[in-house]
Design an enzyme around this catalytic site. Structure first.
Site, PDB file in Angstrom:
ATOM      1  N   GLY A 139       0.835  -1.223  -0.023  1.00 61.16           N
ATOM      2  CA  GLY A 139      -0.003  -0.001  -0.019  1.00 61.16           C
ATOM      3  C   GLY A 139       0.770   1.077   0.000  1.00 61.16           C
ATOM      4  O   GLY A 139       0.685   2.299   0.515  1.00 61.16           O
TER       5      GLY A 139
ATOM      6  N   GLY B 122      -0.589   4.489  -0.946  1.00 62.38           N
ATOM      7  CA  GLY B 122      -1.855   5.020  -0.383  1.00 62.38           C
ATOM      8  C   GLY B 122      -1.691   6.201   0.603  1.00 62.38           C
ATOM      9  O   GLY B 122      -0.503   6.727   0.719  1.00 62.38           O
TER      10      GLY B 122
ATOM     11  N   VAL C 235      -0.954  -7.895  -4.616  1.00 63.87           N
ATOM     12  CA  VAL C 235      -0.759  -8.872  -3.495  1.00 63.87           C
ATOM     13  C   VAL C 235      -1.474 -10.347  -3.764  1.00 63.87           C
ATOM     14  O   VAL C 235      -0.963 -11.171  -3.257  1.00 63.87           O
ATOM     15  CB  VAL C 235      -1.195  -8.304  -2.378  1.00 63.87           C
ATOM     16  CG1 VAL C 235      -0.522  -7.002  -1.951  1.00 63.87           C
ATOM     17  CG2 VAL C 235      -2.693  -8.147  -2.319  1.00 63.87           C
TER      18      VAL C 235
ATOM     19  N   LYS D 299      -5.539  -1.054  11.247  1.00 60.82           N
ATOM     20  CA  LYS D 299      -6.967  -1.355  11.885  1.00 60.82           C
ATOM     21  C   LYS D 299      -7.867  -1.153  10.698  1.00 60.82           C
ATOM     22  O   LYS D 299      -7.341  -0.427   9.838  1.00 60.82           O
ATOM     23  CB  LYS D 299      -7.360  -0.339  12.897  1.00 60.82           C
ATOM     24  CG  LYS D 299      -7.629   1.027  12.388  1.00 60.82           C
ATOM     25  CD  LYS D 299      -8.388   1.727  13.536  1.00 60.82           C
ATOM     26  CE  LYS D 299      -9.091   2.934  12.894  1.00 60.82           C
ATOM     27  NZ  LYS D 299      -9.902   4.102  13.636  1.00 60.82           N
TER      28      LYS D 299
ATOM     29  N   ASP E 120      -2.337   0.410  17.067  1.00 67.21           N
ATOM     30  CA  ASP E 120      -3.593   1.271  17.644  1.00 67.21           C
ATOM     31  C   ASP E 120      -2.703   2.529  17.628  1.00 67.21           C
ATOM     32  O   ASP E 120      -2.043   2.665  18.734  1.00 67.21           O
ATOM     33  CB  ASP E 120      -4.143   0.885  18.767  1.00 67.21           C
ATOM     34  CG  ASP E 120      -5.335   1.648  19.141  1.00 67.21           C
ATOM     35  OD1 ASP E 120      -5.123   2.893  19.076  1.00 67.21           O
ATOM     36  OD2 ASP E 120      -6.106   1.199  19.605  1.00 67.21           O
ATOM     37  N   HIS E 121      -2.824   3.523  16.621  1.00 62.07           N
ATOM     38  CA  HIS E 121      -2.089   4.658  17.029  1.00 62.07           C
ATOM     39  C   HIS E 121      -2.127   5.323  18.095  1.00 62.07           C
ATOM     40  O   HIS E 121      -1.347   6.261  18.470  1.00 62.07           O
ATOM     41  CB  HIS E 121      -2.117   5.318  15.456  1.00 62.07           C
ATOM     42  CG  HIS E 121      -3.241   6.448  15.536  1.00 62.07           C
ATOM     43  ND1 HIS E 121      -4.250   5.785  14.715  1.00 62.07           N
ATOM     44  CD2 HIS E 121      -3.440   7.591  15.573  1.00 62.07           C
ATOM     45  CE1 HIS E 121      -5.317   6.678  14.712  1.00 62.07           C
ATOM     46  NE2 HIS E 121      -4.858   7.842  15.456  1.00 62.07           N
TER      47      HIS E 121
ATOM     48  N   HIS F 298      -9.520   2.237  20.144  1.00 58.62           N
ATOM     49  CA  HIS F 298      -8.810   3.376  20.676  1.00 58.62           C
ATOM     50  C   HIS F 298      -9.427   3.618  22.081  1.00 58.62           C
ATOM     51  O   HIS F 298      -8.726   3.683  22.998  1.00 58.62           O
ATOM     52  CB  HIS F 298      -8.956   4.840  19.917  1.00 58.62           C
ATOM     53  CG  HIS F 298      -8.531   4.403  18.614  1.00 58.62           C
ATOM     54  ND1 HIS F 298      -7.444   4.043  18.136  1.00 58.62           N
ATOM     55  CD2 HIS F 298      -9.328   4.903  17.559  1.00 58.62           C
ATOM     56  CE1 HIS F 298      -7.422   4.145  16.689  1.00 58.62           C
ATOM     57  NE2 HIS F 298      -8.610   4.709  16.171  1.00 58.62           N
TER      58      HIS F 298
ATOM     59  N   LYS G 107     -12.182  19.370  18.182  1.00 59.11           N
ATOM     60  CA  LYS G 107     -11.215  18.019  18.161  1.00 59.11           C
ATOM     61  C   LYS G 107     -10.495  17.885  19.491  1.00 59.11           C
ATOM     62  O   LYS G 107      -9.676  18.728  19.616  1.00 59.11           O
ATOM     63  CB  LYS G 107     -10.610  17.868  16.756  1.00 59.11           C
ATOM     64  CG  LYS G 107      -9.649  16.868  16.672  1.00 59.11           C
ATOM     65  CD  LYS G 107      -8.800  16.764  15.481  1.00 59.11           C
ATOM     66  CE  LYS G 107      -7.486  15.667  15.410  1.00 59.11           C
ATOM     67  NZ  LYS G 107      -8.070  14.485  15.958  1.00 59.11           N
TER      68      LYS G 107
HETATM   69  P1  NAP Z   1      -5.699   3.727   0.579  1.00 61.24           P
HETATM   70  O1  NAP Z   1      -5.242   5.025   0.330  1.00 61.24           O
HETATM   71  O2  NAP Z   1      -7.018   3.359  -0.212  1.00 61.24           O
HETATM   72  O3  NAP Z   1      -4.380   2.916   0.003  1.00 61.24           O
HETATM   73  C1  NAP Z   1      -4.444   1.412  -0.373  1.00 61.24           C
HETATM   74  C2  NAP Z   1      -3.365   0.721  -1.089  1.00 61.24           C
HETATM   75  O4  NAP Z   1      -3.651  -0.428  -1.498  1.00 61.24           O
HETATM   76  C3  NAP Z   1      -2.973   1.701  -2.312  1.00 61.24           C
HETATM   77  O5  NAP Z   1      -1.717   1.691  -2.208  1.00 61.24           O
HETATM   78  C4  NAP Z   1      -3.291   0.838  -3.424  1.00 61.24           C
HETATM   79  O6  NAP Z   1      -2.437   1.072  -4.394  1.00 61.24           O
HETATM   80  C5  NAP Z   1      -2.951  -0.648  -2.593  1.00 61.24           C
HETATM   81  N1  NAP Z   1      -3.779  -1.708  -3.297  1.00 61.24           N
HETATM   82  C6  NAP Z   1      -5.073  -2.050  -3.463  1.00 61.24           C
HETATM   83  N2  NAP Z   1      -5.439  -3.209  -3.961  1.00 61.24           N
HETATM   84  C7  NAP Z   1      -4.157  -3.716  -4.161  1.00 61.24           C
HETATM   85  C8  NAP Z   1      -3.534  -4.959  -4.729  1.00 61.24           C
HETATM   86  N3  NAP Z   1      -4.548  -5.976  -5.262  1.00 61.24           N
HETATM   87  N4  NAP Z   1      -2.373  -5.351  -4.727  1.00 61.24           N
HETATM   88  C9  NAP Z   1      -1.595  -4.381  -4.516  1.00 61.24           C
HETATM   89  N5  NAP Z   1      -1.867  -3.245  -3.839  1.00 61.24           N
HETATM   90  C10 NAP Z   1      -3.137  -2.992  -3.783  1.00 61.24           C
HETATM   91  O7  NAP Z   1      -5.946   3.426   1.955  1.00 61.24           O
HETATM   92  P2  NAP Z   1      -5.181   4.128   3.180  1.00 61.24           P
HETATM   93  O8  NAP Z   1      -6.155   5.091   3.617  1.00 61.24           O
HETATM   94  O9  NAP Z   1      -3.645   4.121   3.035  1.00 61.24           O
HETATM   95  O10 NAP Z   1      -5.524   2.754   4.350  1.00 61.24           O
HETATM   96  C11 NAP Z   1      -4.535   1.743   4.361  1.00 61.24           C
HETATM   97  C12 NAP Z   1      -5.113   0.846   5.344  1.00 61.24           C
HETATM   98  O11 NAP Z   1      -4.836   1.656   6.751  1.00 61.24           O
HETATM   99  C13 NAP Z   1      -6.695   0.472   5.506  1.00 61.24           C
HETATM  100  O12 NAP Z   1      -6.798  -0.658   6.216  1.00 61.24           O
HETATM  101  C14 NAP Z   1      -7.170   1.533   6.585  1.00 61.24           C
HETATM  102  O13 NAP Z   1      -8.353   1.099   7.248  1.00 61.24           O
HETATM  103  C15 NAP Z   1      -6.001   1.662   7.571  1.00 61.24           C
HETATM  104  N6  NAP Z   1      -5.860   3.009   8.188  1.00 61.24           N
HETATM  105  C16 NAP Z   1      -5.684   4.108   7.218  1.00 61.24           C
HETATM  106  C17 NAP Z   1      -5.365   5.152   8.064  1.00 61.24           C
HETATM  107  C18 NAP Z   1      -5.337   6.456   7.280  1.00 61.24           C
HETATM  108  O14 NAP Z   1      -5.265   7.880   7.865  1.00 61.24           O
HETATM  109  N7  NAP Z   1      -5.447   6.762   5.918  1.00 61.24           N
HETATM  110  C19 NAP Z   1      -5.730   5.477   9.422  1.00 61.24           C
HETATM  111  C20 NAP Z   1      -5.946   4.116  10.247  1.00 61.24           C
HETATM  112  C21 NAP Z   1      -5.936   2.965   9.685  1.00 61.24           C
HETATM  113  P3  NAP Z   1      -2.654   0.466  -5.848  1.00 61.24           P
HETATM  114  O15 NAP Z   1      -4.183   1.098  -6.340  1.00 61.24           O
HETATM  115  O16 NAP Z   1      -1.809   1.321  -6.757  1.00 61.24           O
HETATM  116  O17 NAP Z   1      -2.778  -1.034  -6.054  1.00 61.24           O
END
Ligand code: NAP
Length: 493
Positions: free
Chosen positions: A20, A23, A94, A156, A185-186, A248, A349
Site C-alpha cells: 500500500g 496509499g 498482492v 486497523k 493502534d496509533h 482506541h 477536536k
Molecule cells: P488507500 O489510500 O486506499 O490505499 C490502499 C493501498 O492499497 C494503495 O496503495 C493501493 O494502491 C493498494 N492496493 C489496493 N489493492 C491492491 C492489490 N490488489 N495489490 C497491491 N496493492 C493494492 O488506503 P489507506 O487510507 O492508505 O489505508 C490503508 C489501511 O490503513 C486500511 O486498512 C485503513 O483502514 C488503515 N488506516 C488508514 C488510516 C489513514 O489515515 N489513511 C488510518 C488508520 C488506519 P494501488 O491502487 O496502486 O494498487
C-alpha cells in the site's frame, strides 16, 4: 538507566516492505515517521524501503512522492535526497503469487547492498481483506525466511466483530507467531496516552487514591470536529462503535483501570490489560439500553447532515456518535462508572480524560459546596495535565474556591514529542510490543462490542430517530442524560 538509553539510541538495521506504498496512510503518516526516525539517527545507512502497490511507478517517481510527503520537515535538501535514495518501488499485485518472486529478488538485493542482516518489517497499509493472502505468500515464497527478524505490522480495522477478527487472526497466525505480529493502534503511540502509566505508577499520591474508594467516575472523550470526509464508503459500514470504541477507547480505558504491572515490559503490561478486558462487563440487551446511547449528526453551522454526505445513504442508520457507561469488575475499580464518548462533527477536536474523585466529607467553613477534585489528562490538542483542588478564597472570608494546577508542554517540549507512528515503528524495530494490541485483548474487546452491536441491530430504531444532534455540538442530549441518571455530568463540555 544508561544501558537502556544506549540500546534505544542504537541505529537499527532493517528492510521495510510497505504494502500500500502509494496509499494515503503511507504518504501522510509512514514516510514522515520514517523520516523522523532518520533525523533522530535511528535509521542511518543500514535501511531500505520497498514501496509496493499495483500502479506502475518508477523508483524516481516514487522518491518524488516520498520527498513531497516530508516537504517542510527539514531545510536540508541534501538530507531529504539522501533519505529518499533508500526508497525503491516495486509494482506488485498482492494476489499474484509470481509477484512475490520479484519482490523477494529485490528484497535480497537490498539486504546485501545495505547490510540489513535479514531484518524485515512488513507494513500492511492496505485493506484487511488482503492480510491473510499477503501473510501466506510472504511465507510460502520465502520472503520471510531470512536469518534476521520478520515482523508484520497490521493496521486497523482488525475484523468487524469477534468472528471475523478470529478468522483473520487464525489466518495470520498460521504464518507468523504472535510475537512477530504488531497490531497497531496509533493512540497507543501518543505521548500523553503513554503518560497514563507514568502518572499512575510513579506517583504514590496518585497510586494511593486510584481505586473505587476514592474515584467517583472516569470520563474519556475522543471528539472529532470533522465529518466522514472521503471515508464515507467505509464509515457507513462501520460506525463510531467499531471505528473508535473497540480499539482506541477500550485501549485507553484498559490503561486507566488495569492493575499495576510488575514492570514496563510487553509481557507484564499486556497480562494486566488482558485481565482488565476479561473483567469488562459484557452487557445484556437490557443493560445495553440502559448504558449505551448513539447519535448521528444533522446539519448545523453550515455543515451538511451525515445523510447528505458523499457515499452515505439518505436513510442511513449508522451511528456517528456513541456514549456509554462501562464497568470493569477488578478489585480496585469495581463500581466506578467509566463514561466514554466519541463522535464526529462535534464542537471541537480533542482527546481528553477526566478522573473525578469523590468529594471530601464537607467544608469545615459551613454549608458551601465544594468543587470536584479532578485530574485531567489532555491528550490533544494541548498536551498536559491539570488538577483541580479547593483552596481558600483570598481575604477575610472563610470560604473555598476552585484552583487549577496546570501543566502544559512548552513549545520546545511539544516540538520534541514524537509522532505516534514514529514511536510505534521504533517499537517494532526494537521488537517491543508494549504499545501494541495482543490478540487476547482484541478477543475480549470484540466480545464486549458485539453484545452492544447485536442489541442495537435487533432494536430496530425508526428512520427518524436520527439525526439527533447538530454539527458543532457535544452530541445528543441523551448523552448528558446518561450521566445525569447517576447524578454526574460531562466535565468536558
Ligand atoms: P488507500 O489510500 O486506499 O490505499 C490502499 C493501498 O492499497 C494503495 O496503495 C493501493 O494502491 C493498494 N492496493 C489496493 N489493492 C491492491 C492489490 N490488489 N495489490 C497491491 N496493492 C493494492 O488506503 P489507506 O487510507 O492508505 O489505508 C490503508 C489501511 O490503513 C486500511 O486498512 C485503513 O483502514 C488503515 N488506516 C488508514 C488510516 C489513514 O489515515 N489513511 C488510518 C488508520 C488506519 P494501488 O491502487 O496502486 O494498487
Amino acid at each position: 538507566m544508561k544501558v537502556v538509553l544506549n540500546l534505544v539510541k542504537k541505529e537499527k538495521k532493517a528492510l521495510f516492505v510497505i504494502f500500500g506504498g502509494t496509499g494515503d496512510l503511507a504518504q501522510r503518516k509512514l514516510y514522515p515517521a520514517l523520516f523522523n526516525l532518520y533525523k533522530r539517527g535511528y535509521l542511518k545507512k543500514h535501511f531500505a524501503v520497498i514501496g509496493t502497490a499495483r500502479r506502475p511507478w518508477t523508483n524516481d517517481y516514487y522518491r518524488d512522492v516520498v520527498k513531497s510527503s516530508i516537504d517542510g520537515m527539514v531545510d536540508s535538501q541534501t538530507k531529504i535526497n539522501e533519505f529518499a535514495s533508500h526508497f525503491y518501488y516495486q509494482s506488485h499485485n498482492v494476489n499474484d503469487v509470481e509477484h512475490y518472486e520479484t519482490l523477494k529478488a529485490l528484497a535480497d538485493k537490498l539486504d546485501a547492498k545495505y547490510e540489513l542482516a535479514g531484518n524485515r518489517l512488513y507494513y500492511l497499509a492496505m485493506s484487511p481483506r488482503f492480510f491473510g493472502t499477503i501473510s501466506k505468500y510472504l511465507k510460502s515464497e520465502g520472503l520471510a525466511d531470512t536469518d534476521g527478524y520478520n515482523r508484520v505490522i497490521i493496521e486497523k480495522p482488525f475484523g468487524r466483530d469477534y468472528q471475523s477478527a478470529k478468522e483473520l487472526d487464525d489466518e495470520i497466525s498460521k504464518y507468523f507467531s504472535e510475537e512477530d505480529v504488531f497490531r497497531i493502534d496509533h493512540y497507543l503511540g501518543k505521548e500523553m496516552i503513554q503518560n497514563i502509566m507514568a502518572l499512575r505508577f510513579s506517583n504514590s499520591i496518585l497510586s494511593a487514591i486510584w481505586n473505587n474508594k476514592m474515584i467517583s467516575n472516569i470520563q474519556v472523550t475522543l471528539s472529532e470536529s470533522l465529518g466522514v470526509e472521503e471515508r464515507g464508503g467505509y464509515y457507513d459500514t462501520a460506525g463510531a462503535l467499531r471505528d473508535m470504541v473497540q480499539n482506541h477507547i477500550l485501549q485507553i480505558v484498559a490503561l486507566l483501570v488495569m492493575d499495576r504491572p510488575a514492570s514496563y515490559c510487553a509481557k507484564d503490561v499486556r497480562q494486566k490489560k488482558v485481565e482488565t478486558f476479561k473483567a469488562l462487563k459484557v452487557y445484556s440487551p437490557e443493560e445495553v439500553k440502559a448504558n449505551f446511547v448513539r447519535g448521528q449528526y444533522g446539519e448545523g453551522k453550515d455543515m451538511p447532515a451525515y445523510r447528505e454526505e458523499n457515499l452515505i445513504e439518505p436513510d442511513s442508520m449508522t451511528e456517528t456518535f456513541v456514549a456509554g457507561k462501562l464497568e470493569v469488575n477488578n478489585k480496585e475499580m469495581a463500581g466506578v462508572p467509566i463514561y466514554i464518548r466519541t463522535g464526529k462533527r462535534m464542537a471541537t477536536k480533542a482527546t481528553r480524560i477526566d478522573i473525578v474523585f469523590k468529594q471530601d466529607k464537607g467544608s469545615i467553613y459551613g454549608e458551601q459546596a465544594l468543587a470536584d477534585n479532578i485530574l485531567t489528562i489532555n491528550v490533544e490538542p494541548d498536551p498536559g495535565i491539570a488538577l483541580s483542588l479547593n483552596t481558600k478564597k483570598i481575604g477575610q472570608e472563610y470560604a473555598t474556591k476552585k484552583t487549577e494546577l496546570k501543566n502544559s508542554l512548552t513549545k520546545e517540549q511539544a516540538a520534541r514529542v514524537p509522532e505516534a507512528y514514529e514511536s510505534l515503528i521504533l517499537n517494532v524495530l526494537q521488537g517491543n510490543s508494549v504499545n501494541f494490541t495482543h490478540w487476547d485483548e482484541l478477543k475480549y474487546s470484540w466480545k464486549f462490542l458485539d453484545a452492544i452491536r447485536k442489541a442495537w441491530d435487533e432494536e430496530g430504531l425508526p428512520v427518524d430517530y436520527f439525526p439527533n444532534y447538530s454539527c458543532g455540538t457535544m452530541g445528543p442530549q441523551i448523552s448528558d442524560e446518561l450521566l445525569a441518571k447517576d447524578g454526574n455530568y460531562w466535565i468536558f463540555n
